[in-house]
Design an enzyme around this catalytic site. Structure first.
Site, PDB file in Angstrom:
ATOM      1  N   TYR A   1      -7.240   6.285  13.124  1.00 21.11           N
ATOM      2  CA  TYR A   1      -6.031   5.480  13.306  1.00 21.11           C
ATOM      3  C   TYR A   1      -4.820   6.379  13.620  1.00 21.11           C
ATOM      4  O   TYR A   1      -4.215   6.293  14.661  1.00 21.11           O
ATOM      5  CB  TYR A   1      -5.693   4.693  12.029  1.00 21.11           C
TER       6      TYR A   1
ATOM      7  N   GLU B   1     -10.413  -1.224   2.293  1.00 20.32           N
ATOM      8  CA  GLU B   1     -10.344   0.187   1.920  1.00 20.32           C
ATOM      9  C   GLU B   1      -9.499   0.374   0.661  1.00 20.32           C
ATOM     10  O   GLU B   1      -9.824   1.173  -0.208  1.00 20.32           O
ATOM     11  CB  GLU B   1      -9.735   1.000   3.077  1.00 20.32           C
TER      12      GLU B   1
ATOM     13  N   THR C   1       1.094   3.797   3.244  1.00 17.64           N
ATOM     14  CA  THR C   1       1.984   4.345   2.214  1.00 17.64           C
ATOM     15  C   THR C   1       2.354   3.274   1.195  1.00 17.64           C
ATOM     16  O   THR C   1       2.414   2.085   1.512  1.00 17.64           O
ATOM     17  CB  THR C   1       3.311   4.868   2.804  1.00 17.64           C
ATOM     18  N   ASN C   2       2.634   3.740  -0.022  1.00 16.67           N
ATOM     19  CA  ASN C   2       2.985   2.782  -1.076  1.00 16.67           C
ATOM     20  C   ASN C   2       4.291   2.048  -0.768  1.00 16.67           C
ATOM     21  O   ASN C   2       4.501   0.935  -1.248  1.00 16.67           O
ATOM     22  CB  ASN C   2       3.040   3.492  -2.428  1.00 16.67           C
TER      23      ASN C   2
END
Lengths: 395, 378
Positions: A128, A244, A375-376
Site C-alpha cells: 500500500y 488486519e 495511524t491511531n
C-alpha cells in the site's frame, strides 16, 4: 448475553494448546527467534503446511471453501493460541487478505489461491504505502496501464513487510488517473513476487525486524490478477485493513507473557530477601497489566462475535486497534519495570537474560503498531465520526 | 461468547429507558438538589414497580419477573444513564438479592413481595468508619442473648437508613460474622444525617445494645462472611453497571454538544484535538461496557468472578473519572452551569468510582491475588 466460552470452545482451546505445544519444537523456536519473530525459515514453512494439512488454518472458514465451517470466534481462538505459542503466524495472509479473496476474488483466485492459503502453501505481502502516500493512501502513484490483454505495472512501495519470502503482493495501484475523487481510481492486483521486474531491498528497523522497499518495473500481468472490480480497490483496502486491525492486537502473546512474568516474580528471590512479587509496586504493575489484558480479550472477542453476526463496525475495529496498540506499549513498560535492568539483556547473551530476552525485543518492536495498519490519529478520527456521529473537518 | 441481548433483555432495556426518559426530567432532578427534599422520586418508584422492573430479578412466586442478574444490571445501567433519584442498588441489589438467595421462606415472604410492588424499601449498611470491606465488619459486634442477638457499633454512609423498612447489616461475632435485617426503629438505633455529595440521603447508624430477634438473622456466624462477599460482588458489579450508564450518557452529551457548539465559524467537534478526546472516551466506555457485561454474566450464572469483578471496578473507577472530566472540559463553562444537566453526572461518576473501593484499592487486592497465583490469564 453470555460472556463466557462454551465448554466446546474451552475444549478446543485446550486441544490447540496441546497441539501447538508439540508443534513448537526447540529447533523451530530457535529458528523463529533468529528470524526476529517474523518466520519465513524452512522449519517455519513446514509447520505452516502441517497446520494446513491438519485443517487448522481454515477452522472458521466455510466448508465450501475448504474450511471446517466453525465461526469467527473459533477462528480467533485458533489465532490466539498459535500466537500465544510463539509461532509467527502469517495472519495478514490468512486472516485479512484471504477472506477478502474468498469474498471478492475471481474464479482462479477462489479455486486456486484460497485453497493454497488454507493449506499453508501460499503467502501474500501487502503493498500500500509509498514514499509520498502513507496516511493519505489514496495519493498513491504506482500505476497499472492496460497494454493489449495485459496490465503493465510501474512504481515503488514502502514497508512491504514479509515480501522477501511471500509468493504474491496484494498491490494497490492507480488505474484511473482521471477519476473525480482520487480513491475512486485505485485497483487491487495480486502480483507474483517472482515476476520479471519485481525486486526488493531490505529496510532494517528499530525492532530488528526486516521490512522492505519493493520495486515494480514494467511488470506484466493478465486480467486474472485483478482482484474485484476495476477501480474498485478502495473498498478492498478498507475491508482488508478492518480485518488486519483485529489481528494486530491479538491478546494471546501478552497473556502468555504476563503469566511468565508472574511465575518469574513468584519464583525469583531478591538479594535482600523475599521474592520479587512480595513488593507492593510489583503487584500493582501486574494488576494494571492484568486489568488491561482482560479488556483487550473482551474487545477482540466482541469483534469476533460481531463477525459471526455480520455486524462488525468501523468504530469498534478502530477502537480495538488504538486500545490494543497503546496498551501493548504500556504493558511492556510495566512488565519491564518488574524485571528491571535484566529486561534489557538480549536473548543472544551468554548469560543474564530473563524470559529469553523477550522484553528486550518487545519494547523496541512495540512502536510499530500505533502507526502501522493505519495511524491511531486516523483511527480516532474514524471513532469520533462513526462511533459518536461527530462531524469531521474536510480534508 | 454472546455479546448480544436476548429478546427479554432488550425489552427490559427499552421499558426502563422509556419510563426513565419520560419521568426523570431536569425539573424533577432539580427539586432534590442541595437536600431540598429526600432524593427519592416515589412516583417514579411506583411506576417502575408497576412495570415490573423492581422485581426484574425476583422469583415469580414473590411477584417478580423471574429474570436474572443480567436483566437487573441492564436496568441499573439505564438508571445510571438517567441518574434517576431512586434507591435501586441498596434495595434491589444489596438487600433483596441476598434475601432471595440466602433467606428463610418466612423472610422471603415477609420482604420480597413488598420490594417488587414498591411498598417496602430495604437498604444495606456496608461500610464502617475506616472499614471498607463489607465482609469484614470490625466496629460492629454482636453478643448472643438466649435466642436473640445484641448488636453494638457504627455503620457509615448508609443510604436511605431513615426511610427503609429494614437495614441489612453485618456484625462481628466471637468467630465469624452474622448478617441481620435490622429494624431502624428498634430501641438503641440512632440515625444521623450525613450530607453526601450526590444529595442521596445517607446516614451514620449507631447501634447501642440493639436487640435483634432470631427471625431477623439472615446468616449465622459460619456463613455471614460468605453472604457479605456474595452481595458485595453483586453490589460492586451493579455500581459498575450504573457507572457505565453515567459515563455513556456523559460521553454522548459531549458528542452532541461539540457537534453544535461553534467557534471560529465551525463546530468544535471538527477539531482533531476535540474529536480525539471524545474518541478516547468511546474506547474507555467500550472497555468498561465489556468488562461490566462479563462480570454480570458470570455472576448471573453463579460462576467464580472475583477477578472479573475487581477488574470491572478498576475500569469503572478509571473510566468514570476520565470520561467525567473529559466531558466537563469539552463542554467548557456549559458543563459546570447548574442549568445544564451534565454537572450531576460528575457527582455520580465520583460516587460510583469510590464506593466499595477505588481503582488503587481494587488493584492492590487484585495484585495480592496475582501474587497468590489466583489470577493468571486463562
Amino acid at each position: 448475553m453470555k460472556v463466557e466460552f462454551t465448554p466446546q470452545q474451552i475444549e478446543l482451546r485446550e486441544q490447540l494448546r496441546a497441539y501447538f505445544g508439540k508443534l513448537m519444537t526447540p529447533e523451530l523456536s530457535a529458528e523463529c527467534a533468529r528470524d526476529m519473530g517474523e518466520g519465513g525459515g524452512p522449519l517455519w514453512r513446514d509447520a505452516l503446511r502441517q497446520m494446513g494439512r491438519d485443517g487448522w488454518i481454515g477452522l472458521g472458514w466455510p466448508e465450501e471453501l475448504g474450511g471446517k465451517g466453525m465461526s469467527p470466534i473459533e477462528q480467533f481462538i485458533f489465532v490466539e493460541e498459535i500466537m500465544r505459542a510463539g509461532y509467527p503466524f502469517p495472519f495478514l495472509t490468512t486472516e485479512s487478505v484471504g477472506p477478502q479473496l474468498a469474498e471478492h476474488g475471481n474464479d482462479w483466485q477462489k479455486s486456486e489461491l484460497v485453497p493454497k492459503i488454507l493449506n499453508g502453501d501460499l503467502l501474500i505481502s501487502i503493498g500500500y504505502s509509498e514514499a509520498g502516500a502513507g496516511t493519505d493512501l489514496a495519493a498513491l502513484t504506482t500505476t497499472a496501464v492496460k497494454d493489449g490483454d495485459e496490465w503493465v505495472i510501474n512504481g515503488q512501495k514502502m514497508w512491504t513487510s514479509l515480501a522477501h519470502f511471500c509468493d504474491y503482493t496484494w498491490l494497490a495501484v492507480r488505474t484511473d488517473p482521471d477519476a473525480p475523487k482520487k480513491h475512486q481510481g485505485i485497483s487491487l492486483f495480486l502480483v507474483p513476487n517472482d515476476a520479471p521486474g519485481w525486486s526488493c531491498s531490505p529496510v532494517n528497523t528499530l525492532g530488528g525486524v526486516r521490512t522492505n522497499t519493493t520495486y515494480y518495473d514494467n511488470i506484466r500481468v493478465s486480467d486474472k490478477h485483478l482482484v474485484g472490480e476495476l477501480n474498485g480497490g478502495w473498498k478492498l483496502i478498507t475491508g482488508q485493513l478492518n480485518r488486519e486491525r483485529l489481528s494486530l492486537v491479538n491478546v494471546g502473546p501478552t497473556s502468555a507473557l504476563f503469566n511468565k512474568v508472574v511465575d518469574w516474580a513468584r519464583e525469583t528471590e531478591l538479594a535482600s530477601g523475599g521474592t520479587v512479587i512480595n513488593q507492593p509496586w510489583v503487584q500493582m504493575n501486574l494488576a494494571r497489566v492484568r486489568t488491561g489484558i482482560e479488556a483487550l480479550k473482551l474487545v477482540c472477542y466482541k469483534q469476533a462475535w460481531a463477525m459471526t453476526e455480520g455486524t462488525l463496525n468501523m468504530a469498534d475495529a478502530s477502537a480495538a486497534k488504538v486500545y490494543g496498540s497503546e496498551f501493548f506499549i504500556e504493558a511492556y513498560r510495566l512488565l519491564g519495570e518488574i524485571l528491571g535492568q535484566a529486561s534489557l539483556v538480549k536473548s543472544e547473551s551468554e548469560s543474564g537474560q530473563v524470559l529469553s530476552g523477550r522484553l528486550e525485543r518487545l519494547y523496541r518492536t512495540a512502536s510499530i503498531i500505533t502507526f502501522g495498519g493505519g495511524t491511531n490519529e486516523i483511527q480516532r478520527d474514524i471513532i469520533s465520526a462513526a462511533g459518536l456521529w461527530m462531524p469531521r473537518a474536510s480534508r | 461468547m454472546d455479546f448480544g441481548f436476548s429478546e427479554q433483555q432488550g425489552e427490559v432495556q427499552a421499558l426502563a429507558r422509556q419510563i426513565l426518559s419520560e419521568q426523570v426530567t431536569p425539573e424533577k432532578l432539580a427539586s432534590f438538589d442541595e437536600f431540598k427534599a429526600e432524593r427519592f422520586d416515589r412516583d417514579l418508584w411506583r411506576q417502575l414497580a408497576e412495570a415490573g422492573l423492581l422485581g426484574v430479578a425476583m422469583d415469580e412466586t414473590y411477584g417478580g419477573m423471574g429474570f436474572g442478574f443480567t436483566e437487573l444490571a441492564l436496568f441499573v445501567e439505564e438508571l445510571g444513564r438517567s441518574i434517576a433519584p431512586v434507591p435501586a442498588i441498596p434495595s434491589l441489589v444489596s438487600a433483596a438479592l441476598p434475601i432471595q438467595r440466602f433467606g428463610t421462606t418466612k423472610q422471603k415472604e415477609q420482604w420480597l413481595p413488598g420490594v417488587a410492588n414498591g411498598s417496602t424499601l430495604l437498604t444495606a449498611a456496608l461500610l464502617e468508619p475506616g472499614g471498607e470491606k463489607p465482609e469484614n465488619p470490625v466496629r460492629t459486634t454482636v453478643t448472643v442473648e438466649g435466642d436473640n442477638y445484641r448488636l453494638s457499633g457504627v455503620k457509615t454512609c448508609v443510604p436511605f437508613a431513615r426511610s427503609a423498612d429494614r437495614i441489612l447489616l453485618a456484625a462481628r461475632y466471637e468467630v465469624g460474622v452474622i448478617v441481620v435485617l435490622l429494624d431502624p426503629a428498634a430501641a438503641g438505633v440512632s440515625i444521623q444525617e450525613m450530607q453526601y455529595t450526590t444529595f442521596e440521603p445517607q446516614y451514620e447508624v449507631r447501634l447501642d445494645e440493639v436487640l435483634v430477634a432470631a427471625a431477623d438473622v439472615l446468616a449465622e456466624p459460619a456463613e455471614g462472611a460468605e453472604v457479605m462477599a456474595w452481595l458485595t460482588e453483586r453490589t460492586t458489579a451493579a455500581l459498575c453497571a450504573h457507572q457505565l450508564g453515567v459515563s455513556d450518557q456523559s460521553m454522548r452529551m459531549t458528542a452532541s454538544y461539540t457537534s453544535e457548539r461553534k467557534q471560529f465559524g465551525v463546530a468544535i467537534a471538527t477539531f482533531q484535538a476535540v474529536g480525539h478526546r471524545a474518541a478516547n472516551c468511546f474506547i474507555d466506555v467500550e472497555c468498561l461496557r465489556l468488562n461490566v457485561y462479563q462480570a454480570v454474566s458470570l455472576l448471573d450464572s453463579e460462576s467464580e468472578a472475583t477477578t472479573e469483578v475487581q477488574i470491572a471496578k478498576v475500569w469503572a473507577g478509571d473510566v468514570g473519572h476520565r470520561v467525567s472530566y473529559a466531558s466537563q472540559h469539552l463542554h467548557g463553562g456549559t458543563g459546570i452551569d447548574r442549568d445544564y444537566p451534565l454537572w450531576r453526572f460528575c457527582l455520580w461518576a465520583r460516587h460510583n468510582e469510590l464506593m466499595l473501593g477505588g481503582s488503587a484499592r481494587q488493584l492492590a487486592d487484585l495484585g495480592q491475588r496475582i501474587a497468590a497465583g489466583e489470577a493468571y490469564c486463562s
